[in-house]
Design a protein around this motif. Structure first.
Motif, mmCIF file in Angstrom:
data_model
loop_
_atom_site.group_PDB
_atom_site.id
_atom_site.type_symbol
_atom_site.label_atom_id
_atom_site.label_comp_id
_atom_site.label_asym_id
_atom_site.label_seq_id
_atom_site.Cartn_x
_atom_site.Cartn_y
_atom_site.Cartn_z
ATOM 1 N N VAL A 39 56.115 52.271 16.339
ATOM 2 C CA VAL A 39 55.018 51.463 16.860
ATOM 3 C C VAL A 39 54.822 50.242 15.984
ATOM 4 N N ILE A 40 54.811 49.062 16.604
ATOM 5 C CA ILE A 40 54.515 47.832 15.877
ATOM 6 C C ILE A 40 53.086 47.429 16.221
ATOM 7 N N GLY A 41 52.220 47.461 15.226
ATOM 8 C CA GLY A 41 50.799 47.213 15.442
ATOM 9 C C GLY A 41 50.022 48.509 15.276
ATOM 10 N N SER A 42 48.772 48.385 14.857
ATOM 11 C CA SER A 42 47.995 49.599 14.593
ATOM 12 C C SER A 42 46.548 49.452 15.071
ATOM 13 N N GLY A 43 46.378 48.731 16.167
ATOM 14 C CA GLY A 43 45.038 48.515 16.708
ATOM 15 C C GLY A 43 44.624 49.570 17.706
ATOM 16 N N ARG A 44 43.679 49.219 18.577
ATOM 17 C CA ARG A 44 43.092 50.177 19.513
ATOM 18 C C ARG A 44 44.123 50.786 20.457
ATOM 19 N N ILE A 45 44.954 49.932 21.067
ATOM 20 C CA ILE A 45 45.906 50.438 22.064
ATOM 21 C C ILE A 45 46.986 51.287 21.394
ATOM 22 N N ALA A 46 47.394 50.907 20.181
ATOM 23 C CA ALA A 46 48.398 51.698 19.450
ATOM 24 C C ALA A 46 47.864 53.085 19.128
ATOM 25 N N ASN A 47 46.587 53.164 18.784
ATOM 26 C CA ASN A 47 45.975 54.465 18.492
ATOM 27 C C ASN A 47 45.881 55.337 19.735
ATOM 28 N N ARG A 48 45.795 54.732 20.900
ATOM 29 C CA ARG A 48 45.781 55.522 22.137
ATOM 30 C C ARG A 48 47.195 55.918 22.563
ATOM 31 N N PHE A 49 48.162 55.109 22.159
ATOM 32 C CA PHE A 49 49.554 55.339 22.572
ATOM 33 C C PHE A 49 50.133 56.618 21.981
ATOM 34 N N GLU A 80 58.859 60.923 20.713
ATOM 35 C CA GLU A 80 58.329 61.301 19.408
ATOM 36 C C GLU A 80 58.103 60.050 18.571
ATOM 37 N N VAL A 81 56.842 59.746 18.277
ATOM 38 C CA VAL A 81 56.517 58.609 17.417
ATOM 39 C C VAL A 81 56.725 59.027 15.969
ATOM 40 N N VAL A 82 57.520 58.254 15.238
ATOM 41 C CA VAL A 82 57.866 58.632 13.864
ATOM 42 C C VAL A 82 57.465 57.590 12.834
ATOM 43 N N ALA A 83 57.133 56.352 13.279
ATOM 44 C CA ALA A 83 56.866 55.303 12.296
ATOM 45 C C ALA A 83 55.957 54.227 12.869
ATOM 46 N N VAL A 84 55.284 53.511 11.960
ATOM 47 C CA VAL A 84 54.461 52.371 12.342
ATOM 48 C C VAL A 84 54.800 51.196 11.437
ATOM 49 N N LEU A 85 54.786 49.999 12.013
ATOM 50 C CA LEU A 85 55.009 48.773 11.248
ATOM 51 C C LEU A 85 53.775 47.884 11.339
ATOM 52 N N ASN A 86 53.262 47.487 10.189
ATOM 53 C CA ASN A 86 52.178 46.520 10.120
ATOM 54 C C ASN A 86 52.313 45.795 8.789
ATOM 55 N N PRO A 87 52.373 44.467 8.790
ATOM 56 C CA PRO A 87 52.505 43.739 7.527
ATOM 57 C C PRO A 87 51.357 44.018 6.559
ATOM 58 N N ASN A 88 50.216 44.432 7.093
ATOM 59 C CA ASN A 88 49.080 44.804 6.242
ATOM 60 C C ASN A 88 49.273 46.255 5.793
ATOM 61 N N GLN A 89 49.559 46.445 4.528
ATOM 62 C CA GLN A 89 49.912 47.777 4.033
ATOM 63 C C GLN A 89 48.790 48.787 4.216
ATOM 64 N N ALA A 90 47.551 48.388 3.957
ATOM 65 C CA ALA A 90 46.422 49.315 4.075
ATOM 66 C C ALA A 90 46.266 49.794 5.512
ATOM 67 N N GLU A 91 46.415 48.870 6.458
ATOM 68 C CA GLU A 91 46.282 49.245 7.866
ATOM 69 C C GLU A 91 47.438 50.136 8.309
ATOM 70 N N THR A 106 46.638 58.935 9.919
ATOM 71 C CA THR A 106 45.950 59.484 11.086
ATOM 72 C C THR A 106 46.918 60.223 12.003
ATOM 73 N N HIS A 107 48.104 59.644 12.193
ATOM 74 C CA HIS A 107 49.053 60.202 13.170
ATOM 75 C C HIS A 107 50.213 60.962 12.520
ATOM 76 N N ARG A 108 50.157 61.097 11.194
ATOM 77 C CA ARG A 108 51.169 61.873 10.460
ATOM 78 C C ARG A 108 52.579 61.353 10.700
ATOM 79 N N ILE A 109 52.727 60.052 10.512
ATOM 80 C CA ILE A 109 54.035 59.402 10.654
ATOM 81 C C ILE A 109 54.275 58.542 9.415
ATOM 82 N N GLU A 110 55.417 57.859 9.365
ATOM 83 C CA GLU A 110 55.754 57.014 8.224
ATOM 84 C C GLU A 110 55.222 55.601 8.418
ATOM 85 N N ALA A 111 54.801 54.966 7.337
ATOM 86 C CA ALA A 111 54.262 53.601 7.377
ATOM 87 C C ALA A 111 55.265 52.621 6.771
ATOM 88 N N TYR A 112 55.387 51.440 7.403
ATOM 89 C CA TYR A 112 56.282 50.396 6.914
ATOM 90 C C TYR A 112 55.581 49.049 7.004
#
Length: 446
Positions: free
Chosen positions: A135-145, A156-167, A174-180
């Motif tokens: 998933v690229i992005g971590s806003g409202r729609i991504a959280n519903r996805f 199977e969602v395994v990772a999220v990409l957001n240039p903002n590390q904290a987000e 929250t979704h128990r996946i890897e952050a990038y």
């Protein structure tokens, strides 16, 4: 003559299915096989991506055991079918032992032994039918996805990409996946991408993902101009990849039925389509930020334009817009699209409230879809003679994103590059109309 009936989904038809059909046939002289419809499977929370109902029916016929194949489309149909077809024996696999004893009131119930060591679930697990989604992005729609993927086989969602590390890390926790925070390391871990980032980043993320040979599902608006949309679809074709715009209403079962009914002539010739959509927002927010392509047109037009284009096509004559702006952002826009034999309009608001319904007028009657029409679960077909009116009810499960996810994976699994529910040329046309507005073509400020 002894009649036997049995039921199943028959997705990924295998030797276990064939053995069950053979054993059911041996119980009598005439075998009726009920194949569950796609909509019935969806209603039970089971979204398959391999075979649609027509393919599954043909697979059952090809076994040679079925004397007749019917479609199971609603809860309670088994009792109706047993009485309708004068059935003597109801047969089902032994894994349902006891679940259908209530049918003994209508016929004999037989539980057949299943073939050990094989199942559709096992075949999916053994084949490349599970796709790692990033998933690229971590806003409202991504959280519903992310939760919606859990009801679709193979997702199977395994990772999220957001240039903002904290987000990125908060979303991943929250979704128990890897952050990038870096694209290259992120893209290596996945098979497909879901893009839910800000509008202006869509083109770049789609382009980079396709060049990395990843299938792409991108949130609306797909792009904000025609040439970018055409370029991306050409690249996907060149790379033999699926690229799909995530217009969730287009893949909603009820909306698909609306389109089918109208095109079949149930209300005669379509003369007018009116679609409206609004959502009141308060600053500070991206939707009201001109530097991030905010505004009613970019936020809401993809859904209303999709409805108009699906019903009236691509051959419009002229388009004009009336808009009210504040701080460079349209808080209200009304567009009129004229066709040779019909007209249409869409009304959008992020600072102005509208009804939010869909009305399609024809020479014999009209279709009314109440607000919020884009989350369609109910609509009516109405006539001058009200005794002919008909109401249609559908299940709209969860956030509705599961339907687009199912179609996306089905296209990958079945090597399809286009989908009739939202064709690529229709997606391009939506981008073209948004571009016309952003370029100020036939725009009147009010």
């Amino acid at each position: 003559m002894t009649k036997v009936i049995t039921y199943g989904t028959y997705d990924l038809l295998h030797q276990g299915h064939i053995n069950l059909l053979r054993r059911a046939k041996e119980l009598g002289d005439y075998l009726i096989v009920g194949v569950t419809s796609d909509s019935f499977d969806r209603g039970r929370g089971k979204l398959n991506v391999r075979n649609n109902v027509l393919e599954r029916v043909e697979a059952v016929k090809a076994t040679g055991y079925a004397d007749e194949v019917i479609i199971e489309d609603y809860l309670g149909q088994k009792i109706d079918d047993i009485q309708k077809y004068d059935v003597d024996i109801f047969a089902i696999g032994s894994d349902w032992e006891g679940k259908f004893d209530y049918l003994n009131e209508y016929c004999k119930v037989v539980y057949l032994p299943r073939t050990e060591g094989i199942s559709s679930t096992m075949l999916r697990e053994e084949s490349q039918d599970t796709y790692r989604i990033g998933v690229i992005g971590s806003g409202r729609i991504a959280n519903r996805f992310v939760p919606e993927t859990k009801v679709v086989n193979g997702a199977e969602v395994v990772a999220v990409l957001n240039p903002n590390q904290a987000e990125a890390e908060s979303f991943a926790k929250t979704h128990r996946i890897e952050a990038y925070t870096g694209f290259d390391s992120f893209i290596e871990k996945i098979d497909a991408v879901y893009i839910a980032s800000p509008h202006l980043s869509h083109y770049d993320y789609i382009n980079r993902s396709l060049l990395a040979r990843k299938h792409v599902l991108c949130e609306i608006p797909f792009t904000l101009n025609k040439e970018e949309a055409l370029e991306l679809y050409r690249l996907a074709e060149e790379k033999n990849l699926v690229l799909m715009e995530a217009s969730k209403t287009a893949f909603c079962p009820a909306f698909g039925h609306i389109v089918t009914l109208i095109k079949s002539g149930i209300i005669g010739d379509v003369v007018d389509v009116k679609a409206s959509l609004s959502k009141m927002v308060e600053p500070p927010t991206r939707e009201l930020d001109a530097t991030q392509a905010g505004g009613a047109m970019t936020e809401h037009a993809p859904l209303t334009l999709m409805a108009i284009i699906k019903l009236l096509g691509l051959d419009w004559k002229d388009i004009n817009f009336h808009t009210k702006k504040e701080n460079g952002v349209d808080i209200y826009t009304k567009g009129v699209i004229n066709y040779p034999h019909a007209t249409s309009s869409f009304t959008l608001g992020i600072g102005v409230k509208t009804e939010g319904n869909l009305v399609v007028s024809g020479t014999k009657g009209y279709v009314y879809v109440p607000a919020p029409w884009w989350l369609t679960s109910y609509f009516e077909v109405r006539y001058e003679d009200q005794t002919k009116n008909k109401k249609y009810f559908y299940s709209y499960d969860g956030e509705g994103l599961r339907y687009e996810i199912q179609e996306f994976l089905s296209m990958i699994v079945n090597n399809r590059r286009s989908c009739y529910k939202l064709r690529r040329r229709e997606s391009v046309a939506i981008a073209e109309i948004i571009e016309k507005y952003r370029n100020g073509e036939n725009v009147t400020e009010i």
